[in-house]
Design an enzyme around this catalytic site. Structure first.
Site, short mmCIF file in Angstrom:
data_model
loop_
_atom_site.label_atom_id
_atom_site.label_comp_id
_atom_site.label_asym_id
_atom_site.label_seq_id
_atom_site.Cartn_x
_atom_site.Cartn_y
_atom_site.Cartn_z
N HIS A 149 -5.96 -75.81 -85.77
CA HIS A 149 -4.80 -75.73 -86.67
C HIS A 149 -4.11 -77.09 -86.75
CE1 HIS A 149 -0.37 -75.21 -87.12
NE2 HIS A 149 -0.77 -74.55 -88.18
N HIS A 173 3.69 -77.20 -95.19
CA HIS A 173 2.64 -76.23 -94.89
C HIS A 173 2.69 -74.99 -95.77
CE1 HIS A 173 1.80 -78.84 -91.72
NE2 HIS A 173 2.14 -78.13 -90.68
N ARG A 250 4.11 -91.61 -92.12
CA ARG A 250 3.23 -90.46 -92.36
C ARG A 250 3.21 -89.59 -91.11
NH1 ARG A 250 1.44 -86.18 -93.67
NH2 ARG A 250 -0.67 -85.75 -94.45
N CYS A 300 -2.86 -94.95 -95.85
CA CYS A 300 -3.18 -93.53 -95.90
C CYS A 300 -4.29 -93.30 -96.92
CB CYS A 300 -1.93 -92.74 -96.28
SG CYS A 300 -2.19 -90.95 -96.41
#
Length: 671
Positions: A149, A173, A250, A300
């Protein structure tokens, strides 16, 4: 119907009812930190003893049964796989019971799935070997999800209760993408006795982000919990080394708290393939190993994702502009030195072949190994071992950034820095390193940071794509000025490391260049600046500029930021190349003419003659990773009649494109 046959039919019926989502289930953990299930619900009844605790011993098929519908999409016969799993899962000492839902559960919800009281759900909290969570009126067994997860064991905070309060905080999320993954673990519903208007009572939880550091207000936040932010476009590359407070942020979770007076006690554990471990404190790393510096970009994989969204199609993930990239001077110890000290013995990282019978004949082949990094907040990632031990690879265990200790947002007190590689492999708040024969089992390694063909759509086969490591070439425009904004401006423009002061007079820069096509006599000066970067240590050798949408081209001036001794460190070209350009932009001759818009385009070439693709549609992927196509910025200069009979004054006007305003505000069509 026999018991065995009835169970098989029930399993088949249940599996066909579940959505056939091709997303993997990620049961990829290499360790066995958590025990297997001790209880689990039947498909249509209350909990039963798990086959893993049966007197007959562990039954691997029991775990496979619950993810069979997903596995079937990958390969194998549907019926054969399903019935094989069903029959293998049958134990003579277990009798499945057909339980009909009570009248209170005849509520339109799937009657074949069991109902659970919240008191039973609470027993499956973070300390349980079989953690459950609820979402709305559904119950999920996340035992098999915990290991992969996003956040690892962090999800256990929600175990035994609702995940909804956490998603209100972790808004990143709460997406259809994450819900699809969670749906694979749906095992039943909350009993109607515990529902009010179809929902359980709301829960209040402690905000884990309360201890996050204060950020610079100049950062543009895409999400705040967790923080994901980039600097303003015109602030991004004013300096060669991005100031710490403007370095893009980030995060996947909150920032771990490490007290300053205990930072030297921070421990790093190194685990070798044979299971041996070596523990180092931060103080020991600083004292025992040579200190090195590397000037390197971190970027990123989603940088310019918004550009791909604008010009190709919808993408999942943070809609970064051009600022999910920054450049800094990192200070620390070499990972290769630490691994050698810990006892790692491998064949030469650069040797393609080696003679047999040598003294290192039993040394491990580095090409078959990976270095897994784990952070304090449960993030995990990995790189191939040859990159880690390559003397010219400059991989650091860093504790310094631009001459200061690492800021909390950037990994304090220790992080990995892997130059030339996607920033997802440079793990912050580093606490453990494992040398393994497989990649990190985390979702960030196995799924999120990958790319695939534009034809694969919204549900690609993630297992077929390799994890992103070295970054492809890219470039971007960060500033544009037109007309009197150039002639009379004393504004912040790019300065090289050898220049002093904070401003440069754009009109005074001695560079007489223009587009290859002949401009109109009334052409106005235009100044453009930006950055270019290529992974793997490949140097930028050329930046091409077009002022007419790509019909004609000229070359920009490359700033030599590494000309001054001591301004750059490292064995290869790990930092970005900033560029600037002065040219002539054709404009209408009078203020009364219709506003003229032009499209400025930039593309770069590195020393291996790699070049950027022309369009994002050719490299489209639903994750929006590696959005490296030509960067286009549409400018619409404005003019004002001075009223003295001497003409008009032109200025920059509106700018549209990734990093600037949305194209729709200018009516620009997709290209």
């Amino acid at each position: 119907m026999s018991t065995s046959r009835r169970f098989t039919v029930d399993l088949f019926r249940h599996s066909c009812r579940r959505p056939l989502n091709p997303a993997p289930s990620f049961r990829l953990r290499t360790s066995t930190a958590r025990s297997l299930h001790t209880t689990r619900p039947t498909l249509n009844g209350p909990a039963r003893p798990s086959p893993s605790t049966s007197p007959k011993g562990p039954n691997p098929a029991a775990r496979g049964a619950r993810v069979a519908p997903v596995g079937m999409l990958v390969g194998g016969g549907v019926l054969a796989s399903l019935f094989a799993v069903a029959w293998q899962d049958h134990d003579d000492d277990w009798e499945p019971k057909s339980v009909q839902p009570s009248s209170q559960d005849r509520d339109g919800r799937d009657p074949s799935l069991p109902r659970f009281r919240l008191s039973d759900v609470r027993k499956h909290d973070g300390s349980s070997p079989e953690p459950w969570v609820t979402l709305e009126d559904k119950v999920y067994d996340i035992t098999e999800w915990v290991g992969a997860h996003p956040g690892g064991d962090v999800i256990l905070r929600a175990a035994g209760g609702s995940i909804e309060p956490y998603w209100k905080i972790f808004s990143i999320h709460n997406t259809a993408y994450v819900r699809e993954i969670l749906d694979q673990y749906h095992i039943g519903f909350i009993d109607t006795a515990d529902l009010v208007n179809g929902r359980p009572a709301a829960e209040a939880i402690e905000d884990p982000f309360e201890t996050d550091p204060v950020r610079d207000p100049r950062l543009i936040a895409h999400t705040t919990k967790p923080m994901n932010a980039e600097p303003l476009t015109d602030e991004l590359d004013v300096e060669f080394k991005t100031p710490n407070e403007l370095f893009y942020v980030r995060h996947h979770m909150w920032v771990p708290v490490v007290e300053e007076d205990k930072a030297d006690e921070h421990a790093l554990t190194v685990e070798l393939p044979n299971g041996e471990e070596r523990r180092y404190t931060l103080a020991e790393l600083k004292e025992r190993f040579p200190i090195h510096k590397v000037t390197a970009v971190l970027q990123c994989s989603g940088n310019r994702r918004n550009d791909m969204t604008r010009h190709a199609g919808k993408t999942n993930g943070l809609q970064w502009g051009v600022g999910a990239i920054s450049n800094a001077e990192w200070e620390g110890v070499r990972l290769s030195d630490v691994l050698a000290d810990a006892g790692l013995k491998v064949a030469s990282a650069t040797a393609v072949t080696r003679p047999s019978g040598g003294e290192d004949d039993d040394a491990l082949d580095p090409k078959s190994l990976h270095v897994q990094f784990s952070g304090l907040e449960a993030y995990g990632s990995s790189i191939p071992l040859p990159k880690a031990i390559d003397p010219s690879g400059d991989v650091l265990l860093a504790f310094g950034m631009n001459g200061k200790p690492l800021p909390r947002d950037h990994g304090y007190p220790l992080r990995s820095v892997v130059p030339g590689t996607v920033a997802a492999r440079s793990v912050k708040w580093l606490s453990k390193i494992v040398v393994s024969d497989e990649e990190s089992p985390s979702q960030w390694q196995r799924r999120d940071y990958k790319s695939f063909g534009p034809n694969e759509g919204a549900n690609p086969d993630w297992s077929r794509a390799v994890s992103i490591q070295e970054m492809p070439i890219t470039s971007a425009i960060t500033g544009v000025w037109v007309g009197d904004c150039v002639r009379n401006s004393k504004t912040v423009w790019q300065k090289s490391s050898s220049q002093s002061g904070n401003v440069i007079d754009l009109g005074a820069v001695d560079k007489k260049v223009g587009v290859t096509s002949t401009p109109k006599p009334s052409a106005e000066p235009i100044a453009v600046q930006g950055y270019a970067y290529s992974g793997g240590g490949r140097a930028i050798t050329r930046v091409d500029i077009s002022l007419d949408g790509g019909k004609s081209w000229d070359q920009a001036e490359l700033i030599d930021d590494c000309a001054t001794p001591g301004s750059c460190f490292g064995n290869k070209a790990w930092s970005w190349k900033r560029w600037r350009y002065l040219g002539k932009l054709p404009t209408p001759e009078t203020a009364g003419e219709e506003k003229a818009c032009s499209t400025v385009v930039v593309k770069a070439v590195d020393d291996a003659y790699n070049a950027q693709p022309e369009t994002h549609s050719s490299i489209y992927n639903v994750r929006g990773n590696l959005a490296t196509a030509w960067h286009r910025v549409r400018i619409c200069p404005t003019c004002v009649d001075k009223g003295d009979g001497k003409g008009v004054v032109w200025s920059t006007g509106d700018k549209f494109g990734c990093g600037f305003k949305k194209e729709g505000e200018a009516g620009e069509e997709r290209k």
